[in-house]
Motif scaffolding. Structure first.
Motif, PDB file in Angstrom:
ATOM      1  N   ASP A 274       1.078  -1.137   0.050  1.00  0.00           N
ATOM      2  CA  ASP A 274       0.098   0.033  -0.144  1.00  0.00           C
ATOM      3  C   ASP A 274       0.812   1.238  -0.309  1.00  0.00           C
ATOM      4  O   ASP A 274       0.566   2.213  -0.636  1.00  0.00           O
ATOM      5  N   SER A 275       2.047   1.125   0.539  1.00  0.00           N
ATOM      6  CA  SER A 275       2.814   2.321   0.888  1.00  0.00           C
ATOM      7  C   SER A 275       3.872   2.659  -0.352  1.00  0.00           C
ATOM      8  O   SER A 275       4.459   3.489  -0.400  1.00  0.00           O
ATOM      9  N   GLY A 276       4.051   1.524  -1.113  1.00  0.00           N
ATOM     10  CA  GLY A 276       5.178   1.462  -2.317  1.00  0.00           C
ATOM     11  C   GLY A 276       6.633   1.213  -1.645  1.00  0.00           C
ATOM     12  O   GLY A 276       7.467   1.863  -2.430  1.00  0.00           O
ATOM     13  N   GLN A 277       6.769   1.021  -0.128  1.00  0.00           N
ATOM     14  CA  GLN A 277       7.975   0.814   0.174  1.00  0.00           C
ATOM     15  C   GLN A 277       8.837  -0.418  -0.082  1.00  0.00           C
ATOM     16  O   GLN A 277       9.824  -0.824   0.164  1.00  0.00           O
ATOM     17  N   LEU A 278       8.380  -1.275  -1.107  1.00  0.00           N
ATOM     18  CA  LEU A 278       9.193  -2.309  -1.457  1.00  0.00           C
ATOM     19  C   LEU A 278      10.230  -2.105  -2.130  1.00  0.00           C
ATOM     20  O   LEU A 278      11.409  -2.817  -2.052  1.00  0.00           O
ATOM     21  N   VAL A 279      10.178  -0.820  -2.771  1.00  0.00           N
ATOM     22  CA  VAL A 279      11.578  -0.370  -3.479  1.00  0.00           C
ATOM     23  C   VAL A 279      12.878  -0.085  -2.393  1.00  0.00           C
ATOM     24  O   VAL A 279      14.105   0.127  -2.838  1.00  0.00           O
ATOM     25  N   ASP A 280      12.408  -0.092  -1.298  1.00  0.00           N
ATOM     26  CA  ASP A 280      13.295   0.294  -0.076  1.00  0.00           C
ATOM     27  C   ASP A 280      14.126  -0.687   0.300  1.00  0.00           C
ATOM     28  O   ASP A 280      15.193  -0.765   0.913  1.00  0.00           O
ATOM     29  N   LEU A 281      13.661  -2.043  -0.170  1.00  0.00           N
ATOM     30  CA  LEU A 281      14.457  -3.207   0.334  1.00  0.00           C
ATOM     31  C   LEU A 281      15.649  -3.287  -0.746  1.00  0.00           C
ATOM     32  O   LEU A 281      15.627  -2.700  -1.862  1.00  0.00           O
ATOM     33  N   THR A 282      16.305  -4.166  -0.372  1.00  0.00           N
ATOM     34  CA  THR A 282      17.710  -4.463  -1.184  1.00  0.00           C
ATOM     35  C   THR A 282      17.161  -5.347  -2.467  1.00  0.00           C
ATOM     36  O   THR A 282      16.287  -6.123  -2.312  1.00  0.00           O
ATOM     37  N   TRP A 283      18.225  -5.539  -3.567  1.00  0.00           N
ATOM     38  CA  TRP A 283      17.917  -6.313  -4.416  1.00  0.00           C
ATOM     39  C   TRP A 283      17.890  -7.721  -3.881  1.00  0.00           C
ATOM     40  O   TRP A 283      17.171  -8.689  -4.518  1.00  0.00           O
ATOM     41  N   SER A 284      18.821  -8.191  -3.277  1.00  0.00           N
ATOM     42  CA  SER A 284      18.824  -9.534  -2.627  1.00  0.00           C
ATOM     43  C   SER A 284      17.501  -9.903  -1.897  1.00  0.00           C
ATOM     44  O   SER A 284      17.301 -10.945  -2.063  1.00  0.00           O
ATOM     45  N   ALA A 285      17.256  -9.199  -1.010  1.00  0.00           N
ATOM     46  CA  ALA A 285      15.945  -9.234  -0.294  1.00  0.00           C
ATOM     47  C   ALA A 285      14.761  -9.437  -1.359  1.00  0.00           C
ATOM     48  O   ALA A 285      14.205 -10.485  -1.152  1.00  0.00           O
ATOM     49  N   ILE A 286      14.525  -8.650  -2.101  1.00  0.00           N
ATOM     50  CA  ILE A 286      13.576  -8.641  -3.072  1.00  0.00           C
ATOM     51  C   ILE A 286      13.627  -9.904  -3.732  1.00  0.00           C
ATOM     52  O   ILE A 286      12.577 -10.620  -4.074  1.00  0.00           O
ATOM     53  N   SER A 287      14.594 -10.252  -4.281  1.00  0.00           N
ATOM     54  CA  SER A 287      14.874 -11.589  -5.199  1.00  0.00           C
ATOM     55  C   SER A 287      14.429 -12.691  -4.310  1.00  0.00           C
ATOM     56  O   SER A 287      13.649 -13.595  -4.630  1.00  0.00           O
ATOM     57  N   SER A 288      15.065 -12.845  -3.006  1.00  0.00           N
ATOM     58  CA  SER A 288      14.569 -13.895  -2.121  1.00  0.00           C
ATOM     59  C   SER A 288      13.009 -13.942  -1.717  1.00  0.00           C
ATOM     60  O   SER A 288      12.706 -14.947  -1.911  1.00  0.00           O
ATOM     61  N   ILE A 289      12.483 -12.899  -1.500  1.00  0.00           N
ATOM     62  CA  ILE A 289      11.109 -12.999  -1.294  1.00  0.00           C
ATOM     63  C   ILE A 289      10.318 -13.347  -2.205  1.00  0.00           C
ATOM     64  O   ILE A 289       9.225 -14.171  -2.413  1.00  0.00           O
ATOM     65  N   GLN A 290      10.717 -12.826  -3.815  1.00  0.00           N
ATOM     66  CA  GLN A 290       9.932 -13.110  -4.750  1.00  0.00           C
ATOM     67  C   GLN A 290       9.893 -14.570  -5.050  1.00  0.00           C
ATOM     68  O   GLN A 290       9.016 -15.302  -5.612  1.00  0.00           O
ATOM     69  N   GLN A 291      11.193 -15.238  -4.896  1.00  0.00           N
ATOM     70  CA  GLN A 291      11.338 -16.653  -5.023  1.00  0.00           C
ATOM     71  C   GLN A 291      10.508 -17.457  -4.153  1.00  0.00           C
ATOM     72  O   GLN A 291       9.998 -18.346  -4.701  1.00  0.00           O
ATOM     73  N   ASN A 292      10.456 -17.144  -2.819  1.00  0.00           N
ATOM     74  CA  ASN A 292       9.584 -17.940  -1.864  1.00  0.00           C
ATOM     75  C   ASN A 292       8.181 -17.293  -2.276  1.00  0.00           C
ATOM     76  O   ASN A 292       7.121 -18.473  -2.078  1.00  0.00           O
ATOM     77  N   ALA A 293       7.591 -16.352  -2.694  1.00  0.00           N
ATOM     78  CA  ALA A 293       6.396 -15.898  -2.672  1.00  0.00           C
ATOM     79  C   ALA A 293       5.969 -16.933  -4.018  1.00  0.00           C
ATOM     80  O   ALA A 293       4.815 -17.147  -4.166  1.00  0.00           O
ATOM     81  N   GLN A 294       6.749 -16.947  -5.044  1.00  0.00           N
ATOM     82  CA  GLN A 294       6.442 -17.615  -6.298  1.00  0.00           C
ATOM     83  C   GLN A 294       6.345 -18.982  -5.701  1.00  0.00           C
ATOM     84  O   GLN A 294       5.180 -19.885  -6.364  1.00  0.00           O
ATOM     85  N   ASN A 295       7.081 -19.825  -5.143  1.00  0.00           N
ATOM     86  CA  ASN A 295       6.859 -21.038  -4.671  1.00  0.00           C
ATOM     87  C   ASN A 295       5.606 -21.364  -3.752  1.00  0.00           C
ATOM     88  O   ASN A 295       4.768 -22.466  -3.947  1.00  0.00           O
ATOM     89  N   ALA A 296       5.247 -20.206  -2.846  1.00  0.00           N
ATOM     90  CA  ALA A 296       3.802 -20.329  -2.125  1.00  0.00           C
ATOM     91  C   ALA A 296       2.752 -20.442  -3.120  1.00  0.00           C
ATOM     92  O   ALA A 296       1.751 -21.014  -2.978  1.00  0.00           O
ATOM     93  N   TYR A 297       2.851 -19.400  -4.143  1.00  0.00           N
ATOM     94  CA  TYR A 297       1.897 -19.097  -5.054  1.00  0.00           C
ATOM     95  C   TYR A 297       1.459 -20.449  -5.911  1.00  0.00           C
ATOM     96  O   TYR A 297       0.328 -20.968  -6.110  1.00  0.00           O
TER      97      TYR A 297
END
Length: 326
Positions: A59-82
């Motif tokens: 909602d706040s658009g703060q995902l861009v405040d994360l590091t590239w490694s953090a976003i990549s790891s979260i994206q991978q785990n979110a994709q697996n859960a999805y």
């Protein structure tokens, strides 16, 4: 791929996952056998944790405040859960749930590893604020040190400044009095010159009068002359005595102010030599009694003036007696 692009992909993936509403699946109360992994209730807690953690960032658009490694790891785990949840929706068997439960637990774990809940609770702003406070605190400490140094410098400069100002004032007063002393000295010398001349004429006139007067002749005309001459001499002697007494008084004042100027100028040096505060206090007290005491000594001046006038009186009486014997 940039962080912004990764964050956009992650945002789309999370919205798709949340739109599937896994919470409704848990509310339907499915029953599965116990296995080596999170149960249904524990999986529901993991999902709620994931949702409450990432939804504010979306909602706040703060995902861009994360590091590239953090976003990549979260994206991978979110994709697996999805992906595993889509499989669970299609086939609600034990194996599909175990895959989804395990990937959902890994998703929650990666969020904790990167401390994402701290960011959601304002960690980013807190870190910025903390960094700002640290900088301000460092600046404040530096300013305090500078203030303390300035205070010490001011303390060091105040005493010499006051002493120099007092010494300058006393020196100016001494110079002013020296001018008056010179004037009174000139006046005294001038009056003394006339006193000497008039006294010499008085003595010569009386001597001539006495030498020309015969013994059988009466001295009636001589005494009025002596009286007239005496009336002229007495004011001259009085003026000379007054001028000389004023000269002596101005000279005493000049010496007094010169002494005060010297004491005021030397006061900081004595203060620096004294290490103990009690000694400094004694020095300051003694110097203050000298500096701020009145230089006028009325009793002494009156005594000096009376002595001069009495001396002049005795001199006049002696002259009168000498001539009367003749």
């Amino acid at each position: 791929m940039s962080i912004k692009s990764r964050a956009t992909q992650l945002e789309s993936l999370l919205n798709n996952f949340f739109n599937l509403k896994p919470d409704e699946f848990f509310k339907s109360g499915p029953s599965y056998n116990d296995f080596d992994g999170p149960s249904v209730e524990e999986s529901e807690k993991n999902y709620l944790f994931i949702y409450t953690t990432l939804k504010p960032l979306l909602d706040s658009g703060q995902l861009v405040d994360l590091t590239w490694s953090a976003i990549s790891s979260i994206q991978q785990n979110a994709q697996n859960a999805y992906n595993t949840y889509n499989q669970l929706i299609s086939n609600r068997d034990q194996g599909a749930f175990q895959n989804f439960s395990t990937n959902l637990d890994g998703f929650a774990n990666i969020l904790r590893m990167y401390n994402i809940p701290y960011l959601v609770l304002g960690g980013y702003n807190l870190e910025s604020t903390r960094a700002l406070l640290v900088n301000e605190l460092d600046t404040l400490q530096k300013n305090n040190i500078e203030v303390e140094q300035l205070k010490e410098s001011v303390k060091t400069l105040i005493t010499p400044a006051i002493a120099g100002s007092l010494s300058k004032s006393f020196t100016q007063r001494r110079n002013s009095i020296m001018f008056n002393r010179v004037i009174w000295l000139i006046i005294a010398i001038t009056i003394g010159y006339f006193v000497i001349i008039e006294t010499n004429e008085f003595v010569n006139h009386i001597s001539n009068a006495l030498s020309q007067t015969k013994p059988e002749t009466s001295n009636i005309g001589l005494w009025p002359t002596i009286a007239i001459r005496t009336v002229v001499l007495i004011p001259l002697f009085a003026a000379f005595g007054f001028a000389f007494s004023q000269y002596r008084k101005e000279r005493d004042f000049e010496e007094e102010y010169a002494h005060k100027a010297a004491v005021a100028a030397s006061l900081p040096n004595y203060g620096d030599l004294a290490r103990e505060q009690s000694v400094k206090d004694q020095i300051v007290t003694g110097a203050t009694s000298v500096i701020f005491s009145s230089p006028s000594q009325d009793a002494k001046n009156n005594q000096n003036s009376d002595a001069v006038l009495s001396g002049i009186k005795e001199m006049i009486e002696s002259v009168g007696k000498a001539f009367s014997k003749r």
